[in-house]
Each structure stands twice: as C-alpha cells, then as structure tokens.
Scaffold this active site. Structure first.
Site, PDB file in Angstrom:
ATOM      1  N   MET A  28       0.840  -1.198   0.000  1.00  0.00           N
ATOM      2  CA  MET A  28       0.000   0.000   0.000  1.00  0.00           C
ATOM      3  C   MET A  28       0.879   1.253   0.000  1.00  0.00           C
ATOM      4  O   MET A  28       0.427   2.341   0.356  1.00  0.00           O
ATOM      5  CB  MET A  28      -0.926  -0.016   1.211  1.00  0.00           C
ATOM      6  CG  MET A  28      -1.900  -1.196   1.141  1.00  0.00           C
ATOM      7  SD  MET A  28      -3.417  -0.951   2.048  1.00  0.00           S
ATOM      8  CE  MET A  28      -2.788  -0.773   3.698  1.00  0.00           C
ATOM      9  N   GLY A  29       2.142   1.095  -0.390  1.00  0.00           N
ATOM     10  CA  GLY A  29       3.034   2.251  -0.499  1.00  0.00           C
ATOM     11  C   GLY A  29       3.592   2.693   0.833  1.00  0.00           C
ATOM     12  O   GLY A  29       3.569   1.933   1.805  1.00  0.00           O
ATOM     13  N   HIS A  37       9.342  -3.565   3.396  1.00  0.00           N
ATOM     14  CA  HIS A  37       8.949  -3.866   2.016  1.00  0.00           C
ATOM     15  C   HIS A  37      10.171  -4.281   1.197  1.00  0.00           C
ATOM     16  O   HIS A  37      10.106  -5.185   0.366  1.00  0.00           O
ATOM     17  CB  HIS A  37       8.311  -2.637   1.350  1.00  0.00           C
ATOM     18  CG  HIS A  37       7.059  -2.154   2.020  1.00  0.00           C
ATOM     19  ND1 HIS A  37       7.009  -0.997   2.756  1.00  0.00           N
ATOM     20  CD2 HIS A  37       5.815  -2.679   2.075  1.00  0.00           C
ATOM     21  CE1 HIS A  37       5.780  -0.818   3.216  1.00  0.00           C
ATOM     22  NE2 HIS A  37       5.033  -1.828   2.824  1.00  0.00           N
TER      23      HIS A  37
HETATM   24  P1  AMP Z   1       1.562  -2.857   3.487  1.00  0.00           P
HETATM   25  O1  AMP Z   1       2.104  -1.872   2.512  1.00  0.00           O
HETATM   26  O2  AMP Z   1       1.614  -2.416   4.907  1.00  0.00           O
HETATM   27  O3  AMP Z   1       0.217  -3.410   3.073  1.00  0.00           O
HETATM   28  O4  AMP Z   1       2.546  -4.104   3.431  1.00  0.00           O
HETATM   29  C1  AMP Z   1       2.853  -4.738   2.222  1.00  0.00           C
HETATM   30  C2  AMP Z   1       3.589  -6.008   2.525  1.00  0.00           C
HETATM   31  O5  AMP Z   1       4.771  -5.709   3.253  1.00  0.00           O
HETATM   32  C3  AMP Z   1       2.753  -6.965   3.400  1.00  0.00           C
HETATM   33  O6  AMP Z   1       2.959  -8.292   2.949  1.00  0.00           O
HETATM   34  C4  AMP Z   1       3.358  -6.748   4.759  1.00  0.00           C
HETATM   35  O7  AMP Z   1       3.224  -7.864   5.617  1.00  0.00           O
HETATM   36  C5  AMP Z   1       4.803  -6.493   4.423  1.00  0.00           C
HETATM   37  N1  AMP Z   1       5.460  -5.794   5.521  1.00  0.00           N
HETATM   38  C6  AMP Z   1       5.047  -4.654   6.122  1.00  0.00           C
HETATM   39  N2  AMP Z   1       5.867  -4.334   7.135  1.00  0.00           N
HETATM   40  C7  AMP Z   1       6.807  -5.302   7.193  1.00  0.00           C
HETATM   41  C8  AMP Z   1       7.929  -5.559   8.035  1.00  0.00           C
HETATM   42  N3  AMP Z   1       8.252  -4.745   9.037  1.00  0.00           N
HETATM   43  N4  AMP Z   1       8.691  -6.652   7.795  1.00  0.00           N
HETATM   44  C9  AMP Z   1       8.369  -7.493   6.784  1.00  0.00           C
HETATM   45  N5  AMP Z   1       7.328  -7.314   5.944  1.00  0.00           N
HETATM   46  C10 AMP Z   1       6.559  -6.241   6.161  1.00  0.00           C
END
Ligand code: AMP
Length: 279
Positions: free
Chosen positions: A30-31, A37
């Site tokens: 989601m950016g 990420h």
């Molecule tokens: P989001 O942009 O928050 O929807 O996250 C996108 C992807 O990145 C999802 O699969 C999350 O689980 C992963 N993600 C977010 N934060 C972390 C983190 N601290 N460590 C590993 N993966 C992450």
C-alpha cells in the site's frame, strides 16, 4: 523500472512471449515503503526473474474511514525507492482500475474462523477487503510467487485460504519481520507516531519477548496480565493479545510444546500497531 497504471497495459506486456518465460515475483503493497517492504523485494529478486510491485491503498480493507484518510501517501518517494531496490515493474492503479463497477456488493470469501479471531474480530470486514483486492491483483498479475510479510501473520493465512478458494497457482512466500534497531516492527503507520510515542512503541515488542522468555516459568494468562498492565502504564492500550497455534492460528489458552505464535494489536497516539513472535 516500467510503471503501468492500466491493467490492460500490464497484462499485454506480461503476455508477450519474452515475458511469459520469466518467473514473476509479486510484492503487493500500500506504499509508504520502508525497509520491511525492501526485504520482500530482495527475497523476490533472489528467487524470481521479474519483480513486480504494486502500490494500491485499498479502500475496501479499511474498516475505519479515518485510518484510510490518514494513510501516508508518498508515491514519488516510493518510485525512487523501488528503482533503487531493483524492482522491474510497478503497477500503480487508481481505484476505478481495480473496482470499475464500484465498491458496493463485492464478492465475499469463506475464510471461516480466521475472520472471527485477532485482526478479523477487531477489524470487521478487513479480511474481506484484503480478499477482494488480492483476488483482483492475482487475476491481473498471475504471479509464480507472491511475497508477504510475517508482520501481518494472519493475512498470510487468509491469503493461503484465498489461493485455495480461487484455485490459484501462486505460491505464497512468508518473509520475516523487519524491525527498527530498537525492536519496533517497521510499519508505514509508525510515521504517524509522535516523538514521544515513537520512543514508547518498542515496549510492544519487548512485551512479546518477555512472554517468550517467561513461558518456561509462567502460564500464558499470567504473562498476558502482566504485559497488558505494564503497557497500559506506558499509555499503550492493548486491543488483543492472542496465543495461537502457529500453523492454524486456532487460539490456545496456554503454552504448548508445538509451534505457537503470540499476536498483539495495541493503540498508541491514536495509531494502531500490530506485532507478533513465533514461539
Ligand atoms: P503494506 O504496505 O503495509 O500493506 O505491506 C505490504 C507487505 O509488506 C505486506 O505483505 C506486509 O506484511 C509487508 N510488511 C510490512 N511491514 C513489514 C515488516 N516490518 N517486515 C516485513 N514485511 C513487512
């Protein structure tokens, strides 16, 4: 890096003979990208030929309008970050591109008990939204592998169930949580913490580590009581603290010899933070 905003253009590109021979590693986001990420992108680079990222702040998975409104958006910075990280393709659709018929009366998924515990219980409708967007993205991209962070532990189980329901060929790869030096799980939401809140936030991970350390001498209810009250003294309000089987996420009342996971959601400065540790 090639940027596509229209799904037809992306699909046309992916269906060329040259691209069809490449293994696609997909990283949906989601950016407001951070090193968490990046660890997904790095893993995808090692294991696949083409790394395709998407940035789409999916309205249907936000159960609170305010959370969606306050979600950080920084597309220009994200694009630079992705180029540096070595992503090959960015899919950057608008809402109408993903939901051309609008966002009412969308399909629902039978996720069963996974929707009634933890994030499912406390964010009604959230996982249906996750299912709706991932089903669309999977149809457009049809990746060989999809990389997801263990930070959203329950989301990984939901996605595995979705893959089964959709009869999709995509393999889910779960990537460990990336943390700040002080232990705080990296999250786009951390940027919304005040300076004071940011200093307090690592207490969440410390609590999980404390539970991990004390499980040999204390019961889970004892650990939970202690941790919840000490976090509350710091001004961190625990929404749930859940012990579950690591494979099924079925809730358990006390520590057992098989792999378990402790999951937490807590509020600080009006920001909802989640974290977990595997036992
Ligand atoms: P989001 O942009 O928050 O929807 O996250 C996108 C992807 O990145 C999802 O699969 C999350 O689980 C992963 N993600 C977010 N934060 C972390 C983190 N601290 N460590 C590993 N993966 C992450």
């Amino acid at each position: 890096m090639i940027i596509f905003k229209k799904k037809e253009d992306l699909q046309k590109y992916l269906s060329t003979d040259e691209q069809k021979q490449q293994k696609i590693g997909f990283v949906p986001t989601m950016g407001a990208l951070h090193a968490g990420h990046l660890s997904l992108i790095e893993r995808a680079r090692r294991e696949t030929d083409v790394v395709l990222c998407s940035i789409f702040v999916n309205p249907t998975q936000f159960n609170q309008a305010e959370d969606l409104e306050k979600y950080p958006v920084q597309v220009e910075k994200d694009i630079e970050y992705l180029i540096e990280a070595g992503a090959d393709i960015l899919f950057l659709p608008g809402v109408e591109e993903i939901y051309p018929q609008g966002m009412k009366n969308l399909e629902t998924y039978a996720f069963g008990y996974l929707e009634e515990i933890g994030e499912g219980k406390h964010r009604p409708g959230h996982f249906q939204g996750v299912g709706q967007v991932l089903a669309r993205l999977l149809k457009i991209v049809d990746p060989d592998k999809m990389y997801m962070g263990q930070k959203d532990y329950q989301q990984i189980l939901i996605t595995r169930k979705l893959i089964e329901l959709l009869h999709s060929r995509t393999e889910i790869v779960a990537v460990p949580i990336k943390r700040e030096k002080d232990g705080l799980a990296m999250s786009s939401r951390n940027a919304r913490l005040s300076q004071k809140g940011r200093k307090k936030a690592p207490a969440i991970y410390r609590s999980l580590k404390k539970i991990e350390a004390e499980r040999a001498t204390h019961s889970f209810p004892e650990c939970a009581e202690e941790v919840i009250s000490s976090l509350e003294k710091e001004g961190i309000e625990v929404e749930y603290l859940l012990l579950a089987d690591a494979g099924t996420l079925l809730p358990e009342t006390d520590f057992e010899a098989h792999p378990q996971v402790v999951l937490i959601a807590a509020w600080l400065d009006g920001v909802r933070l989640i974290d977990n540790v595997l036992l």
